[in-house]
Design an enzyme around this catalytic site. Sequence first.
Site, mmCIF file in Angstrom:
data_model
loop_
_atom_site.group_PDB
_atom_site.id
_atom_site.type_symbol
_atom_site.label_atom_id
_atom_site.label_comp_id
_atom_site.label_asym_id
_atom_site.label_seq_id
_atom_site.Cartn_x
_atom_site.Cartn_y
_atom_site.Cartn_z
ATOM 1 N N ASP A 4 -4.855 18.145 -16.511
ATOM 2 C CA ASP A 4 -5.194 16.812 -16.992
ATOM 3 C C ASP A 4 -4.716 16.734 -18.444
ATOM 4 O OD1 ASP A 4 -6.396 14.538 -18.114
ATOM 5 O OD2 ASP A 4 -8.134 14.663 -16.803
ATOM 6 N N LYS A 46 -5.880 5.184 -20.687
ATOM 7 C CA LYS A 46 -5.928 5.595 -22.074
ATOM 8 C C LYS A 46 -4.610 5.257 -22.786
ATOM 9 C CE LYS A 46 -9.959 7.257 -20.847
ATOM 10 N NZ LYS A 46 -10.001 7.112 -19.386
ATOM 11 N N ARG A 86 0.829 -1.196 0.000
ATOM 12 C CA ARG A 86 0.000 0.000 0.000
ATOM 13 C C ARG A 86 0.870 1.255 0.000
ATOM 14 N NH1 ARG A 86 -2.273 2.659 4.317
ATOM 15 N NH2 ARG A 86 -1.950 0.875 5.697
ATOM 16 N N TYR A 123 -13.762 16.090 -18.323
ATOM 17 C CA TYR A 123 -14.303 14.730 -18.268
ATOM 18 C C TYR A 123 -15.479 14.684 -17.295
ATOM 19 C CZ TYR A 123 -14.623 9.832 -16.915
ATOM 20 O OH TYR A 123 -15.091 8.583 -16.612
#
Length: 428
Positions: free
Chosen positions: A217, A242, A81, A134
Amino acid sequence: MSTMKRDSHGRTIGDKQLRPESLMMGYGYRPELSEGAIKPPLFMTSTFVFKTAEEGKGFFELAYGLRKEQPGEEMGLIYSRLNNPNLEILEDRLALWDEAEAAAVFESGMAAISTTLLTFLKPGDVILFSEPIYGGTDYLLKHILPRFGIRPVGVLANSGIAAFEQALLDRAIREHVAMIYVETPANPTNALVDIAACAGLARRLSRPGRSVLLAVDNTFLGPLWQHPLKHGADLVLYSATKYIGGHSDLIAGVALGAKSLINQVKSFRTILGSMASPMTGWLLLRSLETLKLRMTSQMKNARYVADFLADHPKVERVYYLGHLQPGTPEHALYRRQCLSPGSIISFELVGGEAEAFRFLNALQLFHLAVSLGGTESLAEHPATMTHSDVDPEERIEMGITEKMVRLSIGVEHPEDLIADLEQALAAV
């Protein structure tokens, strides 16, 4: 950082600086420490063994910021983690494309965005952002962050830096801005936002003890065709699902920037548990080796497709960076900021939703699916799919109409893609 699985050297041959596409094949990994395996093994483990109790103590002191690193000291492996060899190698390589000091990988693009925003925003802050963005980010900004006392203020991307400055005339906004957040090119209109101008605005708004950050972004152009950090951004965010992943077989996200900022993001990531899994990291390492090949092929294909659409009588308008007219402010910004028009094309059909749906339903080679940047070509209807949760009136104001279709161009033969578009348009 693990000294067993990483190698901070190997970025040069003599005095020759190696380029990212070459470094993707081995940077940050030493085969001799993994039985000579040419590719990094998959480290499917939750925890790591310390050599001594003293070593474990030292690792935790660094992990939780109880003391500063000594010169040459790196945090060792503790627990997946916090860190994992697959993620560490991946973060090293991702940082190369954007020339960032550090990177943090997440299990989704939205995990990267939400973790980063929550790291740096607090109750009473304002986040000034460009629209459209988005749909998931739009929902986060307008419906989730206000629950934490964070005020979102949106401005239209196609209105230029003047729209940001106009919003800041309101003293209640100006004095509380903690972050400027832009997605450029905008999703799905391909509208550009001037990163350097926004960086200058962030610097002017900053004051002692309160730095205003600029986060970008960069998913639409990916790490090849635009480098926001070079234009003054503090943080770069990607949906690595992507282009970076690029095969439509994983979900992931990335945040990059100065080490001092990314370390804060990683600390919050540790508590939220939003890090990527070792398997996701391993798959992304595979994908990085072909990133330039894929994105170059997609970019070249998109030029042919965009030109075809622009000449078709049933297409009303094409939104494609490669068609920006020389002499316009948009084209000048594109030339300053972007290295390629990328492979995302949006266009409006003559008609409305019915015509758009008839076109989408007739496609045979294109897949009717959301997402983008994969090897296969995709088509979707933003108004009813990716941006369906955006307020309808705001959606129209942003330019997301019922007749708009968004295409993500893949690596197929461009003539075959055009043949599919031609027959689908004939069905409208």
